[in-house]
Design a protein around this motif. Structure first.
Motif, PDB file in Angstrom:
ATOM      1  N   ILE A  47       0.838  -1.205   0.000  1.00  0.00           N
ATOM      2  CA  ILE A  47       0.000   0.000   0.000  1.00  0.00           C
ATOM      3  C   ILE A  47       0.869   1.250   0.000  1.00  0.00           C
ATOM      4  CG2 ILE A  47      -1.631   1.332   1.386  1.00  0.00           C
ATOM      5  CD1 ILE A  47      -2.958  -0.964  -0.067  1.00  0.00           C
ATOM      6  N   TRP A  48       1.980   1.220   0.726  1.00  0.00           N
ATOM      7  CA  TRP A  48       2.925   2.340   0.713  1.00  0.00           C
ATOM      8  C   TRP A  48       3.434   2.593  -0.702  1.00  0.00           C
ATOM      9  CZ3 TRP A  48       8.400   1.733  -0.135  1.00  0.00           C
ATOM     10  CH2 TRP A  48       9.136   2.919   0.010  1.00  0.00           C
ATOM     11  N   GLU A  49       3.820   1.522  -1.394  1.00  0.00           N
ATOM     12  CA  GLU A  49       4.309   1.670  -2.767  1.00  0.00           C
ATOM     13  C   GLU A  49       3.213   2.193  -3.696  1.00  0.00           C
ATOM     14  OE1 GLU A  49       7.694  -1.881  -2.798  1.00  0.00           O
ATOM     15  OE2 GLU A  49       5.699  -2.269  -3.613  1.00  0.00           O
ATOM     16  N   LEU A  50       2.015   1.630  -3.549  1.00  0.00           N
ATOM     17  CA  LEU A  50       0.902   2.074  -4.390  1.00  0.00           C
ATOM     18  C   LEU A  50       0.612   3.554  -4.185  1.00  0.00           C
ATOM     19  CD1 LEU A  50      -1.541   1.448  -6.259  1.00  0.00           C
ATOM     20  CD2 LEU A  50      -2.829   0.882  -4.184  1.00  0.00           C
ATOM     21  N   THR A  51       0.581   3.995  -2.936  1.00  0.00           N
ATOM     22  CA  THR A  51       0.269   5.392  -2.636  1.00  0.00           C
ATOM     23  C   THR A  51       1.360   6.319  -3.142  1.00  0.00           C
ATOM     24  OG1 THR A  51      -0.813   4.552  -0.624  1.00  0.00           O
ATOM     25  CG2 THR A  51      -0.558   6.922  -0.810  1.00  0.00           C
ATOM     26  N   ALA A 222      12.444   0.197  -4.686  1.00  0.00           N
ATOM     27  CA  ALA A 222      13.714  -0.517  -4.865  1.00  0.00           C
ATOM     28  C   ALA A 222      14.021  -1.398  -3.653  1.00  0.00           C
ATOM     29  CB  ALA A 222      14.847   0.479  -5.106  1.00  0.00           C
ATOM     30  N   LEU A 223      12.977  -1.914  -3.013  1.00  0.00           N
ATOM     31  CA  LEU A 223      13.162  -2.673  -1.779  1.00  0.00           C
ATOM     32  C   LEU A 223      13.803  -4.047  -2.007  1.00  0.00           C
ATOM     33  CD1 LEU A 223       9.800  -1.953   0.091  1.00  0.00           C
ATOM     34  CD2 LEU A 223      12.071  -1.032   0.619  1.00  0.00           C
ATOM     35  N   HIS A 227      14.088  -7.379  -8.322  1.00  0.00           N
ATOM     36  CA  HIS A 227      12.641  -7.428  -8.497  1.00  0.00           C
ATOM     37  C   HIS A 227      11.984  -6.065  -8.379  1.00  0.00           C
ATOM     38  CE1 HIS A 227      12.317 -11.823  -8.557  1.00  0.00           C
ATOM     39  NE2 HIS A 227      13.193 -11.850  -7.577  1.00  0.00           N
ATOM     40  N   GLY A 228      12.680  -5.076  -7.855  1.00  0.00           N
ATOM     41  CA  GLY A 228      12.069  -3.778  -7.637  1.00  0.00           C
ATOM     42  C   GLY A 228      11.436  -3.698  -6.270  1.00  0.00           C
ATOM     43  N   GLY A 229      10.116  -3.554  -6.242  1.00  0.00           N
ATOM     44  CA  GLY A 229       9.405  -3.421  -4.981  1.00  0.00           C
ATOM     45  C   GLY A 229       8.568  -4.637  -4.644  1.00  0.00           C
ATOM     46  N   LEU A 230       7.846  -4.535  -3.525  1.00  0.00           N
ATOM     47  CA  LEU A 230       6.962  -5.617  -3.106  1.00  0.00           C
ATOM     48  C   LEU A 230       5.858  -5.850  -4.128  1.00  0.00           C
ATOM     49  CD1 LEU A 230       6.655  -4.704   0.679  1.00  0.00           C
ATOM     50  CD2 LEU A 230       7.830  -6.694  -0.258  1.00  0.00           C
TER      51      LEU A 230
END
Length: 258
Positions: A47-51, A222-223, A227-230
């Motif tokens: 949700i953090w990434e989406l926002t 970039a976590l 793969h990039g993010g979650l």
């Protein structure tokens, strides 16, 4: 493209996937609160990434909405079941209210993510570890078979306007691999369901690609190295988990895996 360039991201992808798989399987084996906490933090991260990809009114809004997601997932452990769905969906609605635009698109996607995560928890709690393993390996098989078949055979693109790297060869290889995972876990019926979930997983990946294109970003964050993010890693699992929740609720799943 050289062979090194073609497969250059493979070591990072394999290592990251191995670490996530080990941590995920350990928490899955423990079940209960341990698995609930893992899924809650993963959901908050997505949700953090989406926002972050949306036009928020405040730079602090992504972390604030993520905190609300965590609070909601922890609160449902202590509140009566009647409050479960309103409480889980509330962060998505609150998150949409803090955007300058794309509120409906965000709300729909965020609700889907949260319900998918709830579906994973419910699958573990009420069906058992074997069902979650089946779902995870369906998505992994889809991803791995699609990656290698697409890199090896190439060919026509599956949906070039939204996902320019995804090919028909990789897509169909994912369906076939998912069928055999279902066959190994529970027979032909589960194999057919696994193919449906394979398609759902691929559409989840495509929908996330569309979101990133609209936001003008390559990765959701970039976590995760390689793969990039979650969201980049778990978009397919989220879509498959959401469809699994719908299938289980409407018509039921085939007999127990294993």
């Amino acid at each position: 493209m050289s062979a090194a360039g073609k497969w250059g991201d493979l070591p990072a992808r394999v290592l990251s996937a191995a670490v996530m798989l080990i941590v995920g399987l350990l928490c899955l084996w423990q079940g209960g609160v341990v698995f609930h906490v893992l899924v809650a933090f993963a959901c908050a991260g997505m949700i953090w990434e989406l926002t972050r990809m949306m036009p928020a009114k405040s730079s602090r809004w992504p972390i604030q909405v993520a905190a609300l997601v965590l609070l909601a997932f922890f609160a449902v452990l202590f509140l009566p079941p009647v409050f479960m769905f309103p409480l889980l969906i509330a962060p998505a609605l609150v998150g949409a209210s803090g955007l300058r635009s794309d509120r409906f698109r965000y709300g729909l996607y965020a609700v889907g993510l949260i319900l998918a995560c709830f579906g994973l928890i419910a699958l573990r709690e009420f069906r058992g570890m074997e069902w979650v393993l089946w779902l995870i390996f369906v998505v992994i098989a889809t991803d791995v078979a699609g990656y290698f078949a697409g890199k090896t055979f190439g060919g026509p693109k599956f949906w070039p306007s939204l996902s320019p790297k995804k090919t028909w060869s990789g897509t169909s290889a994912g369906w076939i691999a998912a069928f055999f995972v279902g066959l190994a876990f529970g027979g032909v019926g589960l194999g057919v369901v696994s193919m449906v979930l394979s398609l759902a997983s691929q559409l989840g990946d495509i929908s996330e690609s569309a979101l990133k294109r609209r936001a003008g970003v390559k990765d959701s964050s970039a976590l995760i190295p390689g793969h990039g993010g979650l969201l980049d890693r778990f978009d397919g699992l989220m879509a498959a988990a959401l469809v699994t929740l719908v299938i289980a609720s409407v018509i039921g799943l085939p007999h127990q895996p294993g």
